[in-house]
Design an enzyme around this catalytic site. Structure first.
Site, PDB file in Angstrom:
ATOM      1  N   GLU A   7      67.412  96.373   0.127  1.00  0.00           N
ATOM      2  CA  GLU A   7      67.917  95.410  -0.866  1.00  0.00           C
ATOM      3  C   GLU A   7      67.907  96.025  -2.260  1.00  0.00           C
ATOM      4  OE1 GLU A   7      65.832  91.678  -0.406  1.00  0.00           O
ATOM      5  OE2 GLU A   7      66.521  91.451   1.641  1.00  0.00           O
ATOM      6  N   HIS A  16      69.504  87.459  -0.779  1.00  0.00           N
ATOM      7  CA  HIS A  16      68.069  87.087  -0.790  1.00  0.00           C
ATOM      8  C   HIS A  16      67.790  85.966  -1.806  1.00  0.00           C
ATOM      9  CE1 HIS A  16      63.766  88.652   0.121  1.00  0.00           C
ATOM     10  NE2 HIS A  16      63.786  87.338  -0.023  1.00  0.00           N
TER      11      HIS A  16
HETATM   12  N1  LIG Z   1      64.812  84.268   2.227  1.00  0.00           N
HETATM   13  C1  LIG Z   1      63.871  84.044   1.336  1.00  0.00           C
HETATM   14  O1  LIG Z   1      64.109  84.082   0.142  1.00  0.00           O
HETATM   15  C2  LIG Z   1      62.478  83.705   1.799  1.00  0.00           C
HETATM   16  C3  LIG Z   1      61.699  82.852   1.005  1.00  0.00           C
HETATM   17  C4  LIG Z   1      60.447  82.506   1.465  1.00  0.00           C
HETATM   18  C5  LIG Z   1      59.969  83.040   2.660  1.00  0.00           C
HETATM   19  N2  LIG Z   1      60.722  83.889   3.386  1.00  0.00           N
HETATM   20  C6  LIG Z   1      60.231  84.489   4.624  1.00  0.00           C
HETATM   21  O2  LIG Z   1      60.322  83.556   5.672  1.00  0.00           O
HETATM   22  C7  LIG Z   1      59.375  83.890   6.689  1.00  0.00           C
HETATM   23  C8  LIG Z   1      58.638  82.647   7.166  1.00  0.00           C
HETATM   24  O3  LIG Z   1      57.945  82.046   6.096  1.00  0.00           O
HETATM   25  P1  LIG Z   1      56.962  80.790   6.349  1.00  0.00           P
HETATM   26  O4  LIG Z   1      56.555  80.306   5.019  1.00  0.00           O
HETATM   27  O5  LIG Z   1      57.558  79.857   7.320  1.00  0.00           O
HETATM   28  O6  LIG Z   1      55.746  81.568   7.024  1.00  0.00           O
HETATM   29  P2  LIG Z   1      54.574  80.965   7.916  1.00  0.00           P
HETATM   30  O7  LIG Z   1      53.458  81.941   7.845  1.00  0.00           O
HETATM   31  O8  LIG Z   1      54.301  79.561   7.545  1.00  0.00           O
HETATM   32  O9  LIG Z   1      55.200  80.970   9.387  1.00  0.00           O
HETATM   33  C9  LIG Z   1      55.484  82.128  10.109  1.00  0.00           C
HETATM   34  C10 LIG Z   1      55.235  81.839  11.582  1.00  0.00           C
HETATM   35  O10 LIG Z   1      55.713  82.931  12.344  1.00  0.00           O
HETATM   36  C11 LIG Z   1      54.823  83.123  13.441  1.00  0.00           C
HETATM   37  N3  LIG Z   1      55.040  84.463  13.956  1.00  0.00           N
HETATM   38  C12 LIG Z   1      54.650  85.645  13.439  1.00  0.00           C
HETATM   39  N4  LIG Z   1      55.118  86.663  14.196  1.00  0.00           N
HETATM   40  C13 LIG Z   1      55.821  86.108  15.203  1.00  0.00           C
HETATM   41  C14 LIG Z   1      56.532  86.636  16.306  1.00  0.00           C
HETATM   42  N5  LIG Z   1      56.618  87.952  16.509  1.00  0.00           N
HETATM   43  N6  LIG Z   1      57.123  85.778  17.150  1.00  0.00           N
HETATM   44  C15 LIG Z   1      57.024  84.434  16.956  1.00  0.00           C
HETATM   45  N7  LIG Z   1      56.346  83.884  15.932  1.00  0.00           N
HETATM   46  C16 LIG Z   1      55.769  84.705  15.068  1.00  0.00           C
HETATM   47  C17 LIG Z   1      53.449  82.865  12.853  1.00  0.00           C
HETATM   48  O11 LIG Z   1      52.487  82.569  13.851  1.00  0.00           O
HETATM   49  C18 LIG Z   1      53.741  81.669  11.926  1.00  0.00           C
HETATM   50  O12 LIG Z   1      53.543  80.435  12.594  1.00  0.00           O
HETATM   51  C19 LIG Z   1      58.473  84.955   6.056  1.00  0.00           C
HETATM   52  O13 LIG Z   1      58.915  86.247   6.480  1.00  0.00           O
HETATM   53  C20 LIG Z   1      58.758  84.842   4.596  1.00  0.00           C
HETATM   54  O14 LIG Z   1      58.522  86.065   3.941  1.00  0.00           O
HETATM   55  C21 LIG Z   1      61.982  84.220   2.985  1.00  0.00           C
END
Ligand SMILES: NC(=O)c1ccc[n+]([C@@H]2O[C@H](COP(=O)([O-])OP(=O)(O)OC[C@H]3O[C@@H](n4cnc5c(N)ncnc54)[C@H](O)[C@@H]3O)[C@@H](O)[C@H]2O)c1
Length: 299
Positions: free
Chosen positions: A256, A274
């Protein structure tokens, strides 16, 4: 006086609140070779995603005033958390604030793909009127498979259910007690879903590559609003070119800003740079959470 450096900026109302509470706030971006030395004079560093806090910066800041690093957002992949902690710095983030915004974007990409909104915007601007080409599908009645069932997924699930979608989910922690959606193994989610939406952290290797895409339904859609690298972009592009996948909605990229123009320009792709958490509301909540962390830390 406690000195705070917000190197990637901070929400205006949070900045006002911090100053009201008596903190000294400086909003200034420093290049990596300057940042470490500057940090010696600050107690708190607040970053979004642009500032990377790696070992050389932590080394340069060590022995100074810095004691708290806040990633204003979800995930801390731009900070060497273990090394900062070893050097006596507390590292934290604001995990709750952006879930609703990211969830809306994931749903937005599904609509964009189902109704060719992204593609039609481009071709109409070229003076084309390709009405017949854009016969879409409804989201209602389709199956959405959520990979990872954390904060963001739970928001996506509620919204998808309201749209009449059937929701399946999988998570490495297993079935979530009292969850009303159907829990499945990862492979089954891939096999049964019309839309697969990824909401997991990135652990260094793609979770979705050629093998996983092959397991998906022919003509399914893949949404990635989680982290770049969770999807192998080459495998995704191959699947879009072969028609195995009908489309992909992508907010996050292996690199990115992304230079993967074959993927970005693909007619069956809906892309955003993003911006999952980039809403007025999410940034305000992130600002409030940041103020609360700093106030508690120094109370
Ligand atoms: N696009 C964006 O701008 C943006 C913004 C915020 C967060 N995010 C990303 O979104 C993702 C999720 O965020 P969240 O707040 O829901 O996180 P979270 O920690 O609340 O949830 C993530 C879930 O994924 C599960 N997990 C981890 N590895 C796994 C796998 N291999 N298979 C299945 N489940 C798995 C975990 O057990 C957890 O329940 C993160 O990567 C975060 O960085 C992106």
């Amino acid at each position: 006086m406690v000195r705070i450096l917000a190197s990637d900026g901070i929400d205006k109302s949070a900045a006002e609140k911090l100053r009201e509470l008596g903190f000294e706030l400086v909003e200034q971006f420093y290049e990596p070779d300057q940042l470490g030395a500057e940090l010696k004079n600050y107690d708190v560093l607040v970053v979004r995603s642009a500032t990377k806090v790696r070992k050389p910066i932590i080394d340069a800041a060590a022995g100074g005033r810095l004691k708290l690093i806040i990633r204003a957002g979800v995930g801390m992949d731009n900070i060497d958390v273990a090394y900062a902690t070893e050097n006596g710095m507390k590292v934290t983030n604001t995990p709750n604030s952006s879930s609703a915004s990211v969830a809306e974007l994931a749903i937005g990409h599904m609509f964009a793909l189902a109704r060719f909104i992204a593609a039609a915007n481009v071709t109409m601007r070229d003076g084309k009127w390709e009405k017949k080409k854009y016969k879409g599908i409804e989201l209602a009645g389709k199956t959405l498979g959520l990979v990872g069932y954390g904060r963001i997924s739970r928001e996506v699930a509620k919204k998808a259910e309201a749209l009449g979608m059937k929701v399946l989910y999988t998570d490495i922690i297993g079935e979530v007690p009292n969850c009303t959606y159907e829990y499945c193994q990862f492979a089954e989610v891939l096999k049964r879903s019309d839309f697969v939406s990824l909401h997991v952290p990135f652990f260094g290797n793609p979770l979705i590559g050629a093998v996983e895409i092959e397991m998906m339904k022919d003509g399914a859609y893949l949404i990635n609003c989680s982290r770049g690298g969770v999807v192998d972009e080459k495998a995704l592009l191959d699947a879009l070119n072969s028609g195995k996948l009908a489309g992909a909605g992508i907010d996050v990229f292996e690199e990115e800003p992304s230079k993967n123009m074959s993927l970005i320009n693909h007619p069956n792709v809906s892309v955003t740079p993003h911006i999952g958490a980039s809403t007025v509301e999410a940034q305000k909540r992130i600002g409030e959470e940041t103020v609360s962390i700093i106030s508690k830390f120094f109370s």
